[in-house]
Design a protein around this motif. Structure first.
Motif: not given
Lengths: 289, 325
Positions: A98-104, A156-159, A210-212, A218-226
């Motif tokens: 969800v965060g990945f789609v919203a953020g990208c 939110a963090v992932v976004v 490239n960004a994707l 990054l998205a996985l890292i963000g969710a796990i760290v959060a």
């Protein structure tokens, strides 16, 4: 200490190394064989690593609390499937995707807005470049405080984490179409949007992908760290940090294996789509030989 | 009038637009701070039976709460000052005047005191910075050596390159707590476990960038070296190494900011002892939002300084190599 286990590891390693050295020197005429070798060499390297890991931990009697052998992790993976699946759902399906789609997509839309306005380009882009070098994971505690313990704060963090790489890359991608092509579109009297969709977005595709790709990790890292900052009692980050404390290291490794496979598949899917979309790009064409 | 401003020379540069955007962000920040802190403030008024208040008083109160949902910028700035600059002042007062060296030893004592005090953000930043730099150094050496191996050995290239890339699709930060706890169990503690996480994160951009860099000499240049009968190591030291320089610095900039992230995350599972990550964690436990934001700003400043330091080294090195400025 068990010498024979160590010997097996050593012999296997030397054998695999010799085999790889031999294989990469082959220059087969047949395309399929060549591709097979390209595929086999890294796989055999990975298998070798696992075998060495298995036999060295057993040979040196490494305590399973420090480093469990792969066979034990695999066993755990089979036994605790339901826990792992629940964590996977919470972290990957709810937070990351969800965060990945919203953020990208928000990064992409802002990039198009920026592209329309030279003022925003000059003002926003240096800030975007600056922010993408910052340790954004740090906003995790704030988001947990604002959006609660459940998956909303992780989204939110992932976004926030995925927004800036997407913004910066898309803007530089939109500048990638060269003048001669843009002039051609002008001679066709095509509008801004027409040029955007027919020329500039396809030209920007390598940058966007490239960004994707960057964002998928990054998205996985963000969710796990959060999840280290607070979570309901489910989730990969939660499981890792609590089970480490309870010394269930094999479950932690199983969780890491799931995260690794999920991350690699996520990345792989994006890379596959990239090959389909940017089939014209030299890096893709070159890969086909 | 407006269009004249938009066309003026200042607007064509970057400085003014950036300043305008930054001030817009600040305005939005303050508006959001008032909005987000309003419910709490209303509760405070209700409890203390304040029934009438003026708008300016209300805004002032929302912007100066003890534990705001969103602290205002000046609160963060004051907290930052109190935990860095002001430390020097208080330490200066405490330092003794009786040393023989007088002013010099007093200054030294002040610096030591300000940067070792537990409440000093400089102390926490230093803890994080040392792990970052150690990890970055190990990561750079590892990345460059891997790249050297990959460029010179076909077997390494084919077997390792896919794994190096795959290693980064794994959310390595997930392993951070385990690395720390396990290394602690073996008896390795302190700066090294955190540095190893930074190493893992930072070796990748360097390895990939340097492989590209070592391969960047063109065939014609390699042919020239060949006609000189240059050995492999001569080709490496006289040609490959220098053509890889631009790649080295680009990837070092990415690597150093990512190794800062690694060090911060590495501090999370250690039980919040010291470092910027620990400040974030303890701030989030005790709801000290101002502390979280100031740690975050400190981390941002640190990242900016580190990246620009690499930039300075880069400019120095390229100037040494005879590039035109």
């Amino acid at each position: 200490m068990n010498i024979s286990f160590l010997m097996v590891a050593l012999v296997f390693w030397l054998g695999a190394w010799a085999l790889n050295e031999y294989l990469v020197r082959l220059e087969p005429e047949n395309q399929t064989v060549a591709r097979g070798i390209d595929l086999f060499v890294p796989i055999s390297f990975g298998i070798t690593l696992l075998v060495i890991w298995e036999f060295v931990t057993k040979g040196l009697n490494v305590s399973p609390i420090l480093l469990p052998p792969p066979s034990m992790i695999w066993g755990r993976l089979l036994v605790s499937g339901s826990i792992l699946w629940a964590d996977f759902q919470q972290t990957f399906l709810k937070s990351v995707l969800v965060g990945f789609v919203a953020g990208c997509s928000s990064g992409f839309l802002v990039a198009i807005a920026v592209d329309r306005s030279p003022f925003l380009k000059r003002g926003l882009l240096p800030i975007g470049n600056f922010v993408s070098a910052l340790p954004i994971v740090g906003v995790a505690p704030i988001m947990v405080m604002w959006f609660g313990f459940d998956y909303q704060s992780k989204v939110a963090v992932v976004v926030v984490m995925t927004f800036f790489p997407m913004l910066v890359n898309t803007v530089s991608g939109l500048a990638a179409a060269n003048d001669i092509e843009k002039d051609l579109m002008r001679t066709y009297a095509s509008s801004y949007w027409r040029t955007l969709f027919a020329l500039r977005l396809p030209a920007a595709a390598p940058f966007i992908f490239n960004a994707l790709k960057i964002n998928s990790t990054l998205a996985l890292i963000g969710a796990i760290v959060a999840e280290f900052f607070g979570t309901p009692i489910v989730g990969m980050g939660f499981r890792i940090s609590t089970e480490v404390g309870r010394m269930n290291v094999d479950l932690v490794w199983a969780e890491i294996a799931v995260a690794a496979v999920a991350g690699t598949c996520f990345y792989g899917v994006i890379a596959l789509i990239e090959r389909k979309v940017t089939f014209w790009h030299p890096s893709v064409r070159g890969g086909r030989g | 009038m407006f269009s004249a401003i938009m066309k003026s020379k200042l607007m064509q540069g970057k400085t003014l637009p950036v300043l305008i955007i930054v001030s817009l962000i600040l305005i939005v920040w303050y508006v959001m701070a008032v909005r987000l802190n309003t419910p709490w403030q209303l509760g405070v008024y209700e409890r203390s039976d304040v029934t009438e208040w003026t708008t300016s008083q209300f805004i002032n109160d929302t912007l100066n709460q003890d534990r705001p949902v969103l602290p205002s910028v000046h609160q963060v700035a004051i907290e930052l000052w109190n935990t860095t600059g002001a430390k020097f002042g208080s330490c200066w007062g405490k330092a003794s005047d009786e040393q023989s060296l007088g002013i010099i030893s007093k200054t030294w004592e002040t610096i030591v005191c300000a940067s070792t005090s537990r409440r000093s953000l400089i102390y926490h930043a230093w803890i994080t910075l040392s792990a970052t730099l150690l990890g970055f150094t190990i990561g750079s050496v590892l990345g460059i050596s891997l790249a050297i191996g990959i460029v010179h050995s076909r077997a390494m290239d084919k077997s390792m390159m896919p794994w190096i890339i795959a290693s980064q699709t794994i959310p390595i930060l997930a392993i951070a707590p385990m690395i720390i706890v396990v290394l602690n169990a073996v008896g390795v503690s302190g700066v090294l476990p955190k540095a190893l996480i930074s190493t893992y994160l930072s070796f990748f951009p360097i390895a990939v960038g340097m492989v590209k860099g070592f391969r960047s000499p063109e065939t014609i240049q390699l042919d020239l070296m060949y006609t000189y009968a240059a050995s492999k190591s001569q080709v490496f030291w006289k040609l490959r190494w220098f053509s890889a320089m631009p790649y080295l610095f680009t990837s070092m900039k990415i690597a150093i900011s990512i190794s800062l992230v690694g060090a911060i995350v590495g501090e999370l599972p250690t039980g919040a002892v010291a470092g910027l990550g620990a400040r974030l964690l303890s701030g989030s436990y005790y709801g000290q939002t101002v502390q979280i934001w100031s740690a975050l700003f400190m981390a941002a400043a640190l990242a900016a300084i580190l990246v620009s330091l690499v930039g300075v080294v880069e400019r120095f090195a390229t100037a040494k190599m005879g590039a035109r400025a």
